[in-house]
Design an enzyme around this catalytic site. Sequence first.
Site, short mmCIF file in Angstrom:
data_model
loop_
_atom_site.label_atom_id
_atom_site.label_comp_id
_atom_site.label_asym_id
_atom_site.label_seq_id
_atom_site.Cartn_x
_atom_site.Cartn_y
_atom_site.Cartn_z
N ASP A 114 0.83 -1.21 0.00
CA ASP A 114 0.00 0.00 0.00
C ASP A 114 0.87 1.26 0.00
O ASP A 114 1.99 1.25 0.52
CB ASP A 114 -0.90 -0.02 1.27
CG ASP A 114 -2.05 0.95 1.16
OD1 ASP A 114 -2.30 1.48 0.05
OD2 ASP A 114 -2.70 1.19 2.19
N ASN A 145 -10.71 -2.47 -5.96
CA ASN A 145 -9.89 -1.63 -6.85
C ASN A 145 -10.53 -1.41 -8.23
O ASN A 145 -10.16 -0.49 -8.95
CB ASN A 145 -8.49 -2.22 -7.04
CG ASN A 145 -7.59 -2.05 -5.82
OD1 ASN A 145 -6.66 -2.81 -5.60
ND2 ASN A 145 -7.86 -1.03 -5.00
C1 FPP Z 1 -1.71 0.10 -3.43
O1 FPP Z 1 -1.30 1.44 -3.43
C2 FPP Z 1 -1.17 -0.67 -4.55
C3 FPP Z 1 -1.90 -1.27 -5.53
C4 FPP Z 1 -3.36 -1.18 -5.61
C5 FPP Z 1 -1.25 -2.01 -6.63
C6 FPP Z 1 0.03 -2.71 -6.35
C7 FPP Z 1 0.70 -3.01 -7.62
C8 FPP Z 1 2.04 -3.00 -7.85
C9 FPP Z 1 3.06 -2.77 -6.81
C10 FPP Z 1 2.55 -3.19 -9.23
C11 FPP Z 1 2.65 -4.52 -9.85
C12 FPP Z 1 2.59 -5.70 -9.03
C13 FPP Z 1 2.87 -6.94 -9.47
C14 FPP Z 1 2.74 -8.09 -8.55
C15 FPP Z 1 3.32 -7.21 -10.83
P1 FPP Z 1 -2.41 2.55 -3.54
O2 FPP Z 1 -2.63 2.86 -4.97
O3 FPP Z 1 -3.62 2.13 -2.80
O4 FPP Z 1 -1.72 3.76 -2.81
P2 FPP Z 1 -2.40 4.90 -1.92
O5 FPP Z 1 -3.03 4.20 -0.76
O6 FPP Z 1 -1.25 5.76 -1.52
O7 FPP Z 1 -3.38 5.60 -2.79
#
Ligand code: FPP
Length: 247
Positions: free
Chosen positions: A21, A69
């Site tokens: 996250d 998501n």
């Molecule tokens: C959460 O941060 C992250 C995600 C929803 C996606 C995670 C994906 C990756 C790290 C990229 C690719 C992964 C793989 C396994 C190939 P957020 O967007 O919720 O951040 P925020 O809470 O700061 O808004």
Amino acid sequence: MSLKEQIVAEKLPRHIAVIMDGNGRWAKQKGKLRVFGHKSGVASVRETVEACAELGVENLTLYAFSTENWNRPKFEIDALMELLVITINKEIKTLKKNDIRLLAIGNLGALPKRCNSELQSAIEKTKTHKRMNLILALSYSSRWEITQAMKNIAEEIQRKTLKAEDITEELISSYLTTSQIPDPELLIRTSGEHRISNFMLWQMAYAELYFTPKLWPDFRKEDLYAAILDFQQRERRFGKISEQIKA
Ligand code: FPP
């Protein structure tokens, strides 16, 4: 002694689950688009996979995309799916070289066709690998998974291939997408949020929870070692008292 050297091999968690996250906030802090945060998060994925394999962790689950998501802006969803395809294709060689098996849990049918087919092909190509399971949770939510399991159990009862009295904790576990994987012993969540967010609710019954303020793109091997050391210092009692565990 370095953090890595302090880790006791015999007390490694067999399964580590990670809620990655903070990508969006990381990007925002740098005045960039959220997608830049996701792209940068791939380096942390690589570090975490590598560190777990080196240590001998048997199962690593990464929560890459939740059912919730899908409610994000289309632009961000498309970028995440694209990133997933690119990353899988790029990393397949490394998975082969390191004997890592790729698995996925979640409502995979909801993924864009190309994304799902690339994923299935990578899963197929790595299916004989033995060193570690890398499990991607994609379009996953625990309530979705439990609902599916309940429907399947109910159908069996209707068909009389199962009786209500056959329902045990083990049976329910066997209907979950994680039926072949031991329950996570350590859950790591980055970005300072103290929530489980609909992730492996059934499987997490006895997991140790570790929260770090680090945003996911800043997460490195040393952060993983710190989480494992914290886990190793805890006394896991499973409802018993301390003296029983020590005896
Ligand atoms: C959460 O941060 C992250 C995600 C929803 C996606 C995670 C994906 C990756 C790290 C990229 C690719 C992964 C793989 C396994 C190939 P957020 O967007 O919720 O951040 P925020 O809470 O700061 O808004």
